[in-house]
Enzyme design. Structure first.
Site, PDB file in Angstrom:
ATOM      1  N   CYS A 276      -0.605  -5.762  -9.551  1.00 13.61           N
ATOM      2  CA  CYS A 276      -0.432  -6.606 -10.735  1.00 13.61           C
ATOM      3  C   CYS A 276      -0.585  -7.861 -10.866  1.00 13.61           C
ATOM      4  O   CYS A 276      -1.512  -7.828 -12.482  1.00 13.61           O
ATOM      5  CB  CYS A 276       1.250  -6.945 -11.715  1.00 13.61           C
ATOM      6  SG  CYS A 276       2.553  -7.415 -11.037  1.00 13.61           S
ATOM      7  N   GLN A 277      -1.115  -8.799  -9.546  1.00  9.62           N
ATOM      8  CA  GLN A 277      -1.202 -10.204  -9.849  1.00  9.62           C
ATOM      9  C   GLN A 277      -2.346 -10.172 -10.953  1.00  9.62           C
ATOM     10  O   GLN A 277      -2.455 -11.875 -10.917  1.00  9.62           O
ATOM     11  CB  GLN A 277      -1.604 -10.958  -7.908  1.00  9.62           C
ATOM     12  CG  GLN A 277      -0.443 -10.609  -7.209  1.00  9.62           C
ATOM     13  CD  GLN A 277      -0.203  -9.414  -6.509  1.00  9.62           C
ATOM     14  OE1 GLN A 277      -0.774  -8.725  -7.237  1.00  9.62           O
ATOM     15  NE2 GLN A 277       0.640  -9.757  -5.679  1.00  9.62           N
TER      16      GLN A 277
END
Length: 417
Positions: A103-104
């Site tokens: 998700c970064q």
């Protein structure tokens, strides 16, 4: 140590097979397993997350080893970069490819680089689909993926998942590839086994019985030849309104044996919606039903000391609160469990107790909020354990989605038989 592990018919082959990408600490993988999917492979890069998977029964994958035959078989684990894994070995063997795509690049708390971030691994999910041709794909990601500034690229992701065999050419700008995808998806004379019906939905984990407010995007795709274009996401099973009614009527307070909190009582409520109530943090760590009394977590015995009866139930010093980072409220679902370092310690990792004092939540309490089993072991020191939990898919939410996918695949198979 005390366990609440559910019995499973371990000798059964299950409802289907799966490959798990970006497996992390195992939230979605465990959810898929509990829904009856037999893991043929789990892929994960991080050392500590792989340690967690091994502690819970995974075994290092060996080339040429036989495929697991039952739910009781150990999960084959490939530790390493997913970009270095060739999936052709499992062509025709896989029902579902699943994973919480890192998700970064999309997180509201990150650098917001999106498609320019080297950690954008959606292309690897598409490659796995090309090499295995699964019947379905399940992906989970953060709410930030739907941010308006990313919408053009998100639409591109959906189109690429719809037609993963229309590959991006090396050096091609994604916008040019997107134009080709739009054209390809208009064509009618195509191989339906190379196209997918894709749907996505933003869901709140609390609406599905998870004791945590956690907004996430689920993407589900079914291979077009299966005729599952009409599939819909499961409807929410729990509601905030029901919790408010239970607190307003006194039922909730009486059940837990605690005084009524006037600050949580609304003046006017709509009529009940008939759903079970949202689960609160109090419900998670101190369940009140007679059959669940044995699962009530005691207070930690001391700082840095693990409770003798409960795995990962260790006290931690230094809890504090400050503006914008107030403690969790016992009588609401927990705040979103986060994975990284978010300023001064507080907020999602701290709880205010009934006497008004605050303390850090233990790893076990946090795992309860993520709906992991009490016997699920996490590798590494506290910080690594909490990071794995913050990156995970809540098991119960993942299981709801996995069971719906399994039901659709079984229905499609019976109709085609």
């Amino acid at each position: 140590m005390t366990s609440r592990k559910k019995p499973t018919a371990q000798a059964e082959p299950g409802v289907g097979t799966s490959i798990e990408l970006f497996t992390g600490g195992g939230g979605l993988a465990l959810a898929m397993h509990e829904a009856g999917f037999r893991h043929l492979l789990a892929v994960e890069l991080e050392r500590r997350a792989c340690g967690t998977l091994r502690l819970n029964g995974a075994v290092d994958y060996e080339k040429g080893s036989p495929l697991p035959k039952s739910l009781g078989d150990r999960w084959p684990l490939r530790q390493g970069d997913v970009r270095e894994v060739k999936f052709d070995r499992w062509l025709g063997e896989v029902d579902v490819v699943a994973g919480g795509v890192p998700c970064q690049p999309w997180s509201l708390g990150g650098a917001h680089k999106g498609f320019d971030d080297p950690r954008n691994l959606w292309p690897e999910l598409f490659r796995c689909a090309r090499e295995t041709r699964p019947r379905a794909i399940v992906a989970e990601n953060v709410k930030g993926l739907l941010r308006p500034s990313f919408k053009p690229y998100y639409d591109y992701i959906i189109r690429e998942l719809s037609a993963p065999f229309e590959q991006r050419i090396e050096g091609e700008d994604w916008r040019d590839h997107d134009k080709r995808l739009v054209k390809a998806l208009r064509a009618h004379d195509v191989d339906l086994t190379e196209r997918y019906d894709v749907k996505y939905k933003l869901v709140n984990a609390a609406d599905y019985g998870v004791p945590q407010v956690r907004w996430r995007v689920f993407v589900v795709a079914f291979r077009k030849d299966l005729g599952l274009a009409d599939w819909e996401f499961p409807e929410p099973t729990h509601s905030e309104l029901a919790l408010k009614h239970a607190q307003d009527s006194g039922e909730y307070w009486e059940e837990h044996g605690v005084p009524v909190r006037e600050d949580l009582l609304p003046e006017v409520l709509p009529l009940p919606d008939g759903k079970p109530r949202w689960r609160t943090l109090r419900d998670a760590i101190w369940p009140a039903s007679p059959e669940s009394r044995s699962l009530r977590l005691p207070e930690p015995v001391g700082d840095y000391i693990e409770h003798p009866d409960w795995l990962h139930h260790v006290g931690w010093p230094g809890a504090r609160q400050y503006p914008g980072h107030t403690p969790n409220d016992l009588d609401r679902p927990a705040k979103t469990v986060k994975a990284g370092v978010h300023g001064v310690p507080g907020g999602e990792s701290v709880v205010r107790l009934d006497d008004g004092s605050i303390r850090y939540m233990t790893v076990r309490e946090t795992a309860r909020v993520m709906t992991f089993r009490d016997d699920w072991r996490l590798d590494g020191p506290r910080g690594e354990q909490m990071r794995q939990l913050g990156n995970a898919v809540p098991v119960q939410l993942g299981q709801v989605m996995a069971e719906s996918v399994a039901k659709a695949l079984q229905q499609s198979s019976s109709e085609r038989a």
